[in-house]
Scaffold this motif. Structure first.
Motif, mmCIF file in Angstrom:
data_model
loop_
_atom_site.group_PDB
_atom_site.id
_atom_site.type_symbol
_atom_site.label_atom_id
_atom_site.label_comp_id
_atom_site.label_asym_id
_atom_site.label_seq_id
_atom_site.Cartn_x
_atom_site.Cartn_y
_atom_site.Cartn_z
ATOM 1 N N MET A 239 0.819 -1.207 0.000
ATOM 2 C CA MET A 239 0.000 0.000 0.000
ATOM 3 C C MET A 239 0.854 1.258 0.000
ATOM 4 O O MET A 239 0.474 2.287 -0.561
ATOM 5 C CB MET A 239 -0.946 0.005 1.191
ATOM 6 N N ALA A 240 2.036 1.186 0.626
ATOM 7 C CA ALA A 240 2.933 2.338 0.626
ATOM 8 C C ALA A 240 3.434 2.633 -0.786
ATOM 9 O O ALA A 240 3.551 3.793 -1.183
ATOM 10 C CB ALA A 240 4.109 2.098 1.570
ATOM 11 N N VAL A 241 3.742 1.577 -1.561
ATOM 12 C CA VAL A 241 4.156 1.767 -2.956
ATOM 13 C C VAL A 241 3.027 2.419 -3.743
ATOM 14 O O VAL A 241 3.242 3.391 -4.492
ATOM 15 C CB VAL A 241 4.543 0.410 -3.594
ATOM 16 N N TYR A 242 1.823 1.910 -3.573
ATOM 17 C CA TYR A 242 0.675 2.461 -4.290
ATOM 18 C C TYR A 242 0.423 3.915 -3.883
ATOM 19 O O TYR A 242 0.192 4.785 -4.735
ATOM 20 C CB TYR A 242 -0.572 1.619 -4.009
ATOM 21 N N ALA A 243 0.468 4.194 -2.573
ATOM 22 C CA ALA A 243 0.210 5.541 -2.084
ATOM 23 C C ALA A 243 1.249 6.531 -2.594
ATOM 24 O O ALA A 243 0.924 7.683 -2.915
ATOM 25 C CB ALA A 243 0.180 5.544 -0.555
ATOM 26 N N ALA A 244 2.517 6.106 -2.670
ATOM 27 C CA ALA A 244 3.563 6.994 -3.177
ATOM 28 C C ALA A 244 3.334 7.333 -4.643
ATOM 29 O O ALA A 244 3.519 8.483 -5.069
ATOM 30 C CB ALA A 244 4.939 6.353 -2.973
ATOM 31 N N LYS A 245 2.945 6.330 -5.436
ATOM 32 C CA LYS A 245 2.648 6.587 -6.847
ATOM 33 C C LYS A 245 1.448 7.527 -6.978
ATOM 34 O O LYS A 245 1.440 8.431 -7.816
ATOM 35 C CB LYS A 245 2.394 5.272 -7.590
ATOM 36 N N ARG A 246 0.436 7.319 -6.150
ATOM 37 C CA ARG A 246 -0.739 8.185 -6.212
ATOM 38 C C ARG A 246 -0.412 9.603 -5.772
ATOM 39 O O ARG A 246 -0.948 10.571 -6.319
ATOM 40 C CB ARG A 246 -1.855 7.608 -5.340
ATOM 41 N N GLU A 247 0.479 9.742 -4.773
ATOM 42 C CA GLU A 247 0.897 11.082 -4.363
ATOM 43 C C GLU A 247 1.516 11.832 -5.537
ATOM 44 O O GLU A 247 1.184 12.988 -5.805
ATOM 45 C CB GLU A 247 1.897 11.023 -3.208
ATOM 46 N N ALA A 248 2.433 11.163 -6.250
ATOM 47 C CA ALA A 248 3.085 11.807 -7.392
ATOM 48 C C ALA A 248 2.076 12.153 -8.487
ATOM 49 O O ALA A 248 2.133 13.232 -9.084
ATOM 50 C CB ALA A 248 4.190 10.899 -7.942
#
Length: 282
Positions: free
Chosen positions: A169-178
């Motif tokens: 989820m952290a990987v997904y959240a980081a991509k969504r932040e960008a």
């Protein structure tokens, strides 16, 4: 200048030490350096008002600390060692300016000196957790400030309805932040404005995943990295730095400060560690 690959090797090959031993050694080293370089401060509580000679002595103490103690890697429980020539060479190699962003939103961030009369660079951003439904609107308000040169990202407690727990989820959240930051600057009418990723999680996966010229971080964007309290780093920190050095993005040191009353001792030790962390980050 010393390469990040060499730093990475030293993080795995340097002398082994338990973390608490490092912490206590940090306290002793700072007390010794404060006395040796005559940094005891008994004036009024205006710690930014020290004279140039004091600053020079504090700088010498910081260089001596790095050359004798190094930086502690909490991942490997090893000390990353440097010699004085490597430290001073790295400091001299620091650029006086860097170019951020692209197109009409290109900006130049310049090194400032004491009593500099040039206009300061303006950097805004979220940093704290934002509700996803309001993040773009709030960040776009920052981006609309025309004096702004760069905008830094934000954190999220939930992403697309899912709590941010664990590496996937952290990987997904980081991509969504960008992705959301790209949307933010587009909505603000500044599509080329430089974006700095705020870490969702400092592990390499979430930090590297947003590298995406089309939807995420472009080569004119960057990430926020920080030397940890008590002059420590993680192996992932070094991995992130290596990736973005190759990718082309810039890196911002968000850890150039120290806590008074910690393992560095009083104000004097904290001032020395602040300089140490700036040198170590570069």
């Amino acid at each position: 200048m010393l390469s990040l690959l060499e730093v990475a090797e030293r993080a795995y090959n340097g002398p082994r030490q338990e973390e608490m031993d490092w912490n206590m050694g940090l306290f002793k080293a700072m007390q010794t350096l404060v006395a040796k370089h005559k940094l005891a401060y008994s004036g009024p509580d205006l710690y930014m008002a020290v004279d140039d000679d004091y600053v020079d002595r504090a700088h010498h103490a910081a260089v001596e600390f790095l050359a004798t103690k190094g930086v502690y890697c909490i991942t490997t429980n090893r000390i990353i060692q440097f010699d004085e020539e490597e430290i001073l060479s790295a400091a001299k190699a620091a650029p006086s300016e860097i170019v951020l962003g692209e197109g009409r939103d290109t900006r130049v961030v310049r090194k400032r000196v004491a009593e500099d009369t040039r206009r300061v660079n303006v950097i805004s951003g979220g940093h704290t957790p934002w509700p996803q439904e309001t993040a773009i609107m709030a960040q776009a308000a920052y981006a609309r400030v025309r004096r702004g040169d760069m905008i830094e990202g934000f954190n999220m407690l939930q992403t697309d309805g899912h709590a941010v727990h664990g590496l996937p989820m952290a990987v997904y959240a980081a991509k969504r932040e960008a992705e959301m930051m790209r949307e933010t600057v587009r909505v603000a009418g500044r599509p080329g404005m430089a974006i700095t990723l705020y870490p969702i999680l400092t592990l390499a996966g979430p930090m590297i995943a947003p590298s995406d010229p089309e939807q995420g971080l472009r080569r004119t964007d960057g990430i926020l990295l920080s030397i940890l309290p008590d002059t420590k780093v993680e192996a992932d920190y070094i991995a992130n730095a290596i990736h973005y050095e190759r990718y082309g993005g810039y890196k911002v040191n968000g850890g150039c400060y120290s806590a008074v009353g910690g393992f560095c001792g009083g104000v004097e030790g904290a001032m020395v560690e602040t300089m140490v962390k700036g040198l170590a980050a570069w």
